[in-house]
Design a protein around this motif. Structure first.
Motif, PDB file in Angstrom:
ATOM      1  N   GLY A  65      42.670  37.831  42.419  1.00  0.00           N
ATOM      2  CA  GLY A  65      42.429  38.903  43.376  1.00  0.00           C
ATOM      3  C   GLY A  65      43.369  40.081  43.275  1.00  0.00           C
ATOM      4  O   GLY A  65      43.332  40.987  44.119  1.00  0.00           O
ATOM      5  N   TYR A  66      44.246  40.097  42.256  1.00  0.00           N
ATOM      6  CA  TYR A  66      45.135  41.250  42.084  1.00  0.00           C
ATOM      7  C   TYR A  66      44.351  42.486  41.643  1.00  0.00           C
ATOM      8  O   TYR A  66      44.717  43.618  41.949  1.00  0.00           O
ATOM      9  CB  TYR A  66      46.211  40.952  41.036  1.00  0.00           C
ATOM     10  N   LEU A  67      43.311  42.262  40.896  1.00  0.00           N
ATOM     11  CA  LEU A  67      42.429  43.318  40.411  1.00  0.00           C
ATOM     12  C   LEU A  67      41.007  43.013  40.864  1.00  0.00           C
ATOM     13  O   LEU A  67      40.654  41.838  41.047  1.00  0.00           O
ATOM     14  CB  LEU A  67      42.486  43.412  38.877  1.00  0.00           C
ATOM     15  N   PRO A  68      40.153  44.039  41.086  1.00  0.00           N
ATOM     16  CA  PRO A  68      40.444  45.458  40.910  1.00  0.00           C
ATOM     17  C   PRO A  68      41.493  45.961  41.907  1.00  0.00           C
ATOM     18  O   PRO A  68      41.638  45.420  42.998  1.00  0.00           O
ATOM     19  CB  PRO A  68      39.087  46.128  41.130  1.00  0.00           C
ATOM     20  N   LEU A  69      42.198  46.978  41.498  1.00  0.00           N
ATOM     21  CA  LEU A  69      43.345  47.477  42.236  1.00  0.00           C
ATOM     22  C   LEU A  69      42.948  48.084  43.575  1.00  0.00           C
ATOM     23  O   LEU A  69      42.023  48.883  43.667  1.00  0.00           O
ATOM     24  CB  LEU A  69      44.059  48.538  41.383  1.00  0.00           C
TER      25      LEU A  69
ATOM     26  N   GLU B  48      54.539  43.945  42.554  1.00  0.00           N
ATOM     27  CA  GLU B  48      54.896  43.453  41.232  1.00  0.00           C
ATOM     28  C   GLU B  48      53.877  42.409  40.778  1.00  0.00           C
ATOM     29  O   GLU B  48      53.283  41.700  41.593  1.00  0.00           O
ATOM     30  CB  GLU B  48      56.290  42.833  41.236  1.00  0.00           C
ATOM     31  N   VAL B  49      53.682  42.310  39.468  1.00  0.00           N
ATOM     32  CA  VAL B  49      52.751  41.348  38.887  1.00  0.00           C
ATOM     33  C   VAL B  49      53.516  40.068  38.576  1.00  0.00           C
ATOM     34  O   VAL B  49      54.436  40.089  37.742  1.00  0.00           O
ATOM     35  CB  VAL B  49      52.112  41.897  37.595  1.00  0.00           C
ATOM     36  N   PRO B  50      53.186  38.950  39.232  1.00  0.00           N
ATOM     37  CA  PRO B  50      53.961  37.709  39.019  1.00  0.00           C
ATOM     38  C   PRO B  50      54.009  37.292  37.549  1.00  0.00           C
ATOM     39  O   PRO B  50      55.055  36.851  37.052  1.00  0.00           O
ATOM     40  CB  PRO B  50      53.207  36.683  39.866  1.00  0.00           C
ATOM     41  N   GLU B  51      52.877  37.427  36.828  1.00  0.00           N
ATOM     42  CA  GLU B  51      52.827  37.006  35.426  1.00  0.00           C
ATOM     43  C   GLU B  51      53.561  37.971  34.495  1.00  0.00           C
ATOM     44  O   GLU B  51      53.948  37.600  33.384  1.00  0.00           O
ATOM     45  CB  GLU B  51      51.369  36.882  34.960  1.00  0.00           C
TER      46      GLU B  51
ATOM     47  N   LYS C  13      54.271  46.793  37.845  1.00  0.00           N
ATOM     48  CA  LYS C  13      53.583  46.842  39.119  1.00  0.00           C
ATOM     49  C   LYS C  13      52.087  46.868  38.827  1.00  0.00           C
ATOM     50  O   LYS C  13      51.659  47.219  37.724  1.00  0.00           O
ATOM     51  CB  LYS C  13      54.017  48.078  39.908  1.00  0.00           C
ATOM     52  N   LEU C  14      51.296  46.525  39.841  1.00  0.00           N
ATOM     53  CA  LEU C  14      49.853  46.467  39.626  1.00  0.00           C
ATOM     54  C   LEU C  14      49.296  47.811  39.149  1.00  0.00           C
ATOM     55  O   LEU C  14      48.378  47.853  38.331  1.00  0.00           O
ATOM     56  CB  LEU C  14      49.141  46.025  40.909  1.00  0.00           C
ATOM     57  N   LYS C  15      49.855  48.912  39.640  1.00  0.00           N
ATOM     58  CA  LYS C  15      49.355  50.226  39.237  1.00  0.00           C
ATOM     59  C   LYS C  15      49.580  50.473  37.743  1.00  0.00           C
ATOM     60  O   LYS C  15      48.882  51.279  37.120  1.00  0.00           O
ATOM     61  CB  LYS C  15      50.030  51.324  40.043  1.00  0.00           C
ATOM     62  N   ASP C  16      50.562  49.754  37.146  1.00  0.00           N
ATOM     63  CA  ASP C  16      50.871  49.964  35.733  1.00  0.00           C
ATOM     64  C   ASP C  16      49.847  49.323  34.803  1.00  0.00           C
ATOM     65  O   ASP C  16      49.723  49.730  33.649  1.00  0.00           O
ATOM     66  CB  ASP C  16      52.256  49.388  35.398  1.00  0.00           C
ATOM     67  N   ILE C  17      49.136  48.311  35.279  1.00  0.00           N
ATOM     68  CA  ILE C  17      48.237  47.569  34.382  1.00  0.00           C
ATOM     69  C   ILE C  17      46.768  47.773  34.722  1.00  0.00           C
ATOM     70  O   ILE C  17      45.902  47.216  34.051  1.00  0.00           O
ATOM     71  CB  ILE C  17      48.555  46.060  34.397  1.00  0.00           C
ATOM     72  N   SER C  18      46.493  48.562  35.762  1.00  0.00           N
ATOM     73  CA  SER C  18      45.092  48.850  36.068  1.00  0.00           C
ATOM     74  C   SER C  18      44.638  49.995  35.172  1.00  0.00           C
ATOM     75  O   SER C  18      44.646  51.160  35.548  1.00  0.00           O
ATOM     76  CB  SER C  18      44.932  49.240  37.539  1.00  0.00           C
ATOM     77  N   MET C  19      44.235  49.653  33.924  1.00  0.00           N
ATOM     78  CA  MET C  19      44.017  50.673  32.902  1.00  0.00           C
ATOM     79  C   MET C  19      42.749  51.463  33.116  1.00  0.00           C
ATOM     80  O   MET C  19      42.648  52.613  32.748  1.00  0.00           O
ATOM     81  CB  MET C  19      44.021  50.018  31.528  1.00  0.00           C
ATOM     82  N   PHE C  20      41.759  50.834  33.680  1.00  0.00           N
ATOM     83  CA  PHE C  20      40.558  51.577  34.076  1.00  0.00           C
ATOM     84  C   PHE C  20      39.772  50.722  35.050  1.00  0.00           C
ATOM     85  O   PHE C  20      39.956  49.514  35.132  1.00  0.00           O
ATOM     86  CB  PHE C  20      39.704  51.968  32.871  1.00  0.00           C
ATOM     87  N   LYS C  21      38.900  51.382  35.791  1.00  0.00           N
ATOM     88  CA  LYS C  21      38.096  50.674  36.766  1.00  0.00           C
ATOM     89  C   LYS C  21      36.802  50.197  36.113  1.00  0.00           C
ATOM     90  O   LYS C  21      35.944  51.002  35.749  1.00  0.00           O
ATOM     91  CB  LYS C  21      37.791  51.593  37.956  1.00  0.00           C
ATOM     92  N   ALA C  22      36.690  48.898  35.933  1.00  0.00           N
ATOM     93  CA  ALA C  22      35.499  48.340  35.302  1.00  0.00           C
ATOM     94  C   ALA C  22      34.327  48.394  36.279  1.00  0.00           C
ATOM     95  O   ALA C  22      34.397  47.847  37.379  1.00  0.00           O
ATOM     96  CB  ALA C  22      35.758  46.903  34.864  1.00  0.00           C
TER      97      ALA C  22
END
Length: 375
Positions: free
Chosen positions: A156-160, A168-171, A176-185
């Motif tokens: 449930g971390y994504l979609p952002l 922060e992303v535990p894995e 941070k979550l904003k750093d890895i949300s590369m695009f909205k699928a």
């Protein structure tokens, strides 16, 4: 000195940023004695005349003539899935033919190298009992992020959600979550299926090569090895062995080098957003006014199709060329490695694709980063 019994077949993904590293890798292998065969699609096919020491073998890809790739990341995923499907049988037939040549002048095939995005090639390699090495044209860390996507969606971390952007992303504790949300699928299910296939078929390969180096990614290499128990080779940056100019899909405007020759050392802002990414007209205008108001000389690559809904320079503000005069140079495509190594180049405004990032790091050119997707 040619090494008998050491033929390597390579299969690049037909994007500029993927073709360049694959052909650079082929040149590295050839210099070390391997005979090289390149299987490629008709779409974005490389020019064999630039590599007379390689064998080139086109296969049908099911795409219409003059096909234009979309800059929409969701459509790009659909495109990659489409050509994986349409090229699987032609690839198998071509590989089988190359392996069964049996001529005294041909080296037996020792290995098959394909881009990680060609996930269907693992099944073909298995069928032909041919070791497949996957090439990741980007870095280790970005692949770790992509491999974590299914888990992040499941948890449930994504979609952002905007309210969670700073979490922060535990894995991946560096992010941070904003750093890895590369695009909205638009179709998360299709995207996750795609990523799962890429990850699983990479794990099933005989090894993976990265266009990166341990000095940059020692920490992430250890983490990668825990999830991907396959031999891993970081032998980049490839471009320091061989330049990429001969594999450019777009004509390079060499006049910009002579223009750079007239500029002061480290004075020029070089601006290029790569071969695929597109920006809005509003962003384009912001770039234009930023360059005009900077009072610095600039070399700006405006690729036809860069601006959504425009052919080339139509969205420029009225009077822009007169406003900047000889301080500004706009070209459709530039020989990037020559530009970055030029003493007049002082900064690089980039979409920070991995090839551009590596090239800029190697030449010590500071970057202004404006990522698009997957960057």
């Amino acid at each position: 000195m040619k090494m008998k019994g050491c033929g390597v077949i390579l299969f690049p993904m037909p994007f500029q940023g993927h073709l360049n590293p694959m052909l650079q890798l082929a040149s590295i292998l050839h210099e070390r004695g391997f005979s090289i065969s390149i299987i490629h699609t008709h779409f974005n096919s490389p020019n064999p005349a630039n590599y007379p020491h390689f064998g080139f073998y086109p296969i049908p890809d099911g795409l219409p003539e003059n096909y234009v790739i979309s800059s929409d990341p969701n459509l790009m995923v659909s495109f990659i899935k489409l050509i994986n499907s349409s090229c699987q049988i032609p690839l198998r037939d071509c590989l089988a033919k190359l392996m069964s040549t049996g001529s005294e002048d041909e080296d037996p095939v020792a290995c098959f190298v394909s881009d990680v995005l060609w996930y269907n090639t693992q099944a073909v390699a298995d069928e032909l009992r041919l070791p497949r090495i996957a090439l990741r044209t980007s870095n280790v860390l970005s692949f770790l992020v992509l491999a974590s996507m299914p888990s992040l969606f499941q948890k449930g971390y994504l979609p952002l959600q905007d309210s969670e952007a700073e979490m922060e992303v535990p894995e991946l504790p560096q992010f941070k979550l904003k750093d890895i949300s590369m695009f909205k699928a638009t179709d998360p299910g299709s995207f996750l299926e795609f990523m799962d296939m890429v990850v699983q078929e990479t794990k099933a390969s005989s090894g993976i090569i990265y266009n990166s180096c341990e000095d940059l990614e020692e920490e992430y290499l250890k983490k990668f090895s825990l999830s991907f128990p396959i031999p891993t080779f970081l032998i980049g940056p490839f471009h320091k062995y061989f330049p990429a100019s001969s594999s450019s899909l777009l004509p390079q405007d060499m006049t910009c080098v002579s223009w750079l020759d007239k500029q002061q050392p480290k004075s020029v802002i070089y601006v290029s957003f790569g071969s695929v990414a597109a920006i809005t007209e509003m962003d384009f205008l912001e770039v234009a006014w930023g360059l005009a108001n900077s009072k610095q000389p600039f070399l700006w690559v405006v690729r036809p199709g860069l601006v959504q809904g425009a052919e080339w320079l139509e969205p420029l503000p009225n009077g822009f060329p007169e406003m900047v005069g000889e301080r500004g140079q706009i070209v459709k495509w530039a020989p990037q490695q020559e530009v970055l190594v030029h003493p007049a180049t002082g900064a690089f405004w980039t979409h920070c694709g991995w090839n551009s990032t590596l090239e800029s790091l190697c030449e010590g050119v500071p970057m202004i980063c404006q990522p698009s997707f997957g960057d």
